[in-house]
Design a protein around this motif. Sequence first.
Motif, PDB file in Angstrom:
ATOM      1  N   ARG A 507      38.657  50.652  45.760  1.00 42.78           N
ATOM      2  CA  ARG A 507      38.170  49.279  45.973  1.00 42.78           C
ATOM      3  C   ARG A 507      38.327  48.450  44.706  1.00 42.78           C
ATOM      4  O   ARG A 507      38.525  47.240  44.762  1.00 42.78           O
ATOM      5  CB  ARG A 507      36.714  49.320  46.446  1.00 42.78           C
ATOM      6  CG  ARG A 507      36.627  50.028  47.802  1.00 42.78           C
ATOM      7  CD  ARG A 507      35.259  50.034  48.384  1.00 42.78           C
ATOM      8  NE  ARG A 507      34.772  48.691  48.655  1.00 42.78           N
ATOM      9  CZ  ARG A 507      33.517  48.421  49.003  1.00 42.78           C
ATOM     10  NH1 ARG A 507      32.661  49.406  49.138  1.00 42.78           N
ATOM     11  NH2 ARG A 507      33.142  47.191  49.218  1.00 42.78           N
ATOM     12  N   LEU A 508      38.234  49.112  43.564  1.00 45.64           N
ATOM     13  CA  LEU A 508      38.478  48.385  42.311  1.00 45.64           C
ATOM     14  C   LEU A 508      39.918  47.888  42.276  1.00 45.64           C
ATOM     15  O   LEU A 508      40.202  46.763  41.848  1.00 45.64           O
ATOM     16  CB  LEU A 508      38.220  49.304  41.107  1.00 45.64           C
ATOM     17  CG  LEU A 508      36.784  49.790  40.927  1.00 45.64           C
ATOM     18  CD1 LEU A 508      36.687  50.801  39.791  1.00 45.64           C
ATOM     19  CD2 LEU A 508      35.865  48.605  40.645  1.00 45.64           C
ATOM     20  N   VAL A 509      40.834  48.735  42.741  1.00 44.96           N
ATOM     21  CA  VAL A 509      42.254  48.331  42.741  1.00 44.96           C
ATOM     22  C   VAL A 509      42.467  47.202  43.749  1.00 44.96           C
ATOM     23  O   VAL A 509      43.218  46.253  43.472  1.00 44.96           O
ATOM     24  CB  VAL A 509      43.166  49.553  43.015  1.00 44.96           C
ATOM     25  CG1 VAL A 509      44.621  49.128  43.176  1.00 44.96           C
ATOM     26  CG2 VAL A 509      43.048  50.557  41.867  1.00 44.96           C
ATOM     27  N   GLU A 510      41.783  47.292  44.874  1.00 46.57           N
ATOM     28  CA  GLU A 510      41.882  46.181  45.853  1.00 46.57           C
ATOM     29  C   GLU A 510      41.394  44.882  45.222  1.00 46.57           C
ATOM     30  O   GLU A 510      41.997  43.818  45.390  1.00 46.57           O
ATOM     31  CB  GLU A 510      41.039  46.497  47.097  1.00 46.57           C
ATOM     32  CG  GLU A 510      41.752  47.406  48.074  1.00 46.57           C
ATOM     33  CD  GLU A 510      40.864  47.781  49.265  1.00 46.57           C
ATOM     34  OE1 GLU A 510      41.416  48.269  50.248  1.00 46.57           O
ATOM     35  OE2 GLU A 510      39.618  47.601  49.198  1.00 46.57           O
ATOM     36  N   ALA A 511      40.306  44.980  44.478  1.00 44.16           N
ATOM     37  CA  ALA A 511      39.749  43.769  43.838  1.00 44.16           C
ATOM     38  C   ALA A 511      40.739  43.170  42.840  1.00 44.16           C
ATOM     39  O   ALA A 511      40.759  41.955  42.634  1.00 44.16           O
ATOM     40  CB  ALA A 511      38.432  44.112  43.138  1.00 44.16           C
ATOM     41  N   LEU A 512      41.580  44.023  42.264  1.00 45.22           N
ATOM     42  CA  LEU A 512      42.579  43.521  41.308  1.00 45.22           C
ATOM     43  C   LEU A 512      43.799  42.926  42.014  1.00 45.22           C
ATOM     44  O   LEU A 512      44.644  42.298  41.385  1.00 45.22           O
ATOM     45  CB  LEU A 512      43.045  44.664  40.384  1.00 45.22           C
ATOM     46  CG  LEU A 512      42.023  45.180  39.362  1.00 45.22           C
ATOM     47  CD1 LEU A 512      42.514  46.483  38.727  1.00 45.22           C
ATOM     48  CD2 LEU A 512      41.773  44.139  38.279  1.00 45.22           C
TER      49      LEU A 512
END
Length: 565
Positions: A507-512
């Motif tokens: 989800r952190l990568v999605e946020a990026l």
Amino acid sequence: MECFPGGKLAAVALLEKGIEYVFTLSGGHITPIYQYLEGSALKLFDTRHEQAAVFMAEAYGRMKRSPGIAMVTAGPGFTNALSAIANARLANSPLVLISGCVGVECMEKLDLQDMRQLPVIEPMVKKAFVCYKPERIPEFFDMAYRIAIAGRPGPVYLELPVDVLNAPAAPEKIKQIHSPRVDSRPVDQEKARQIIALLRQVSRPIIIAGSGTWYADAGNELTGFVEQTGIPAFTSSLGRGTIPDTHPLCFESSLAIRPGAALFANTHADLIILLGARISLFYIFGDVFPKDARLVQVDIEPEEIGRNRSVALPVVSDIKALLTECSRIVKEQNAGASLRERFRDWVASLKQAEEKGKAEARMNWENSHVPIHPMRLAHEINAFLGREDDIVVADGGDTQIWMGMTRTIRRPGHYMDSGLYGCLGVGLPYANAAKLLNPDKRVCLIVGDGSVGFNFMEFETAIRRRLAIVAVISNDLGWGMIRHSQELRMGHAIEEGTLIGRVDYHRLVEALGGKGYLVERPEDIRPALEDAFASGLTACINVMTDPTTVSPGSIALANLGSYKA
Ligand SMILES: Cc1ncc(C[n+]2csc(CCOP(=O)(O)OP(=O)(O)O)c2C)c(N)n1
């Protein structure tokens, strides 16, 4: 009269060498170089941490077999680069680190970012230089570049104080040197003859082809010699793939923990021919081989030969030249058929050992339990990335071990991990470099949930630079290898320092701005890989793996020599 400040001379030196990329993070002390690179043919590739920039340069050097270039600013930029330099040093990776530093005028005046950089890095690199005269910058760069790749490769340091970069050079004093690449290719014909003579006396020889074989570009010569003589071959570090794992006489990695023939071969061989491979911890410092086995060690670097173990036949040579000569002699003596016959039974016994080792490992590769066995994850990645030119990068403790035990390597330069220095955090920068240099190839990173944290913002670099890597996190909720080695040592693990807990990295990568997937069942790994690669975006697949599975690497860590309680 045209003015040539040092910064311009540095930029021109890079351009004239035809450097494609400089991996870098900006800073005031190197702006005088940036200034003259802006809009030029050379591309500045900017990362979010200097360590990542140097890891990218290291990966470039490994894959291209010519020095990668990193550029960092004075003080903190410099110190952030050091772990990656140490990693490159132990792996013998060719790279040049250009660092700014405080102006000579201001040293010891309490200026910004001042520190004595040279004494810190000097013991860490192949060679370290400071250039105090703007006129000599082209000459120093040429020297640094040449030394990084000459003979045994390694990292070279070039420091350029900011006032030297800003100072005008006297045009008549500017010295331009463009050394051709030094090809040190001595071949010792007598030693080649002795190797062939030795082969006629033994019955259980093996070849271990290491990174020297890759840097000498000797894959074809190795494969030819192996086919001609019937000697079984193993590969290590960057030598992996110089003869493909799929070749009938290649028995894959020389590491004894690899499921297959390596342990049996290492412990039963009567002649070990090391081609640009060092006698390191990976061979228990030479003790893994039988006491009475003879060693032939071939290396471009004389000081390497004989480390840890007596060598029967030391050969200082380029591997490509030597193998060419060996093949010529076998042909001249018409010895190929008799050698192949001589080693036939030995090869058959290795085939048996290989089948047995692989049969034992299959239980883990095909394991269908939840949480997912990390070796099943490695197996899924290996099976999915089945094209000859797919690139896999591995980073982590146990994670790297499981992948190293599993990956089928068909081409050299298409598999990378940290190597002996074992520096966690190499994965994202290595994978980004691999994708940058190979935009048409699939690049997959497998990384531990601990390791991915070090350079996590390189996901942002990948997204910003449109590098469609797929990063698979083996998420065992913490620092698995250390947790397991503590359990083996003391019966329990110390929670502080080994447990991270559940983090939604995807989800952190999605946020990026990338793609994210969470996978909890083994059958969902492949569909996630398919989707991630089809997306054409930077992706992160967060795979929940079994925290209790202990890799042979953890067992070795708990039991080996100086680590033992
Ligand atoms: C930069 C760095 N810090 C610490 C270590 C020590 N170390 C070796 S393996 C390991 C655990 C790695 O955990 P993870 O990346 O999650 O992979 P796992 O072992 O769980 O597969 C640690 C902390 C190291 N090798 N490098």
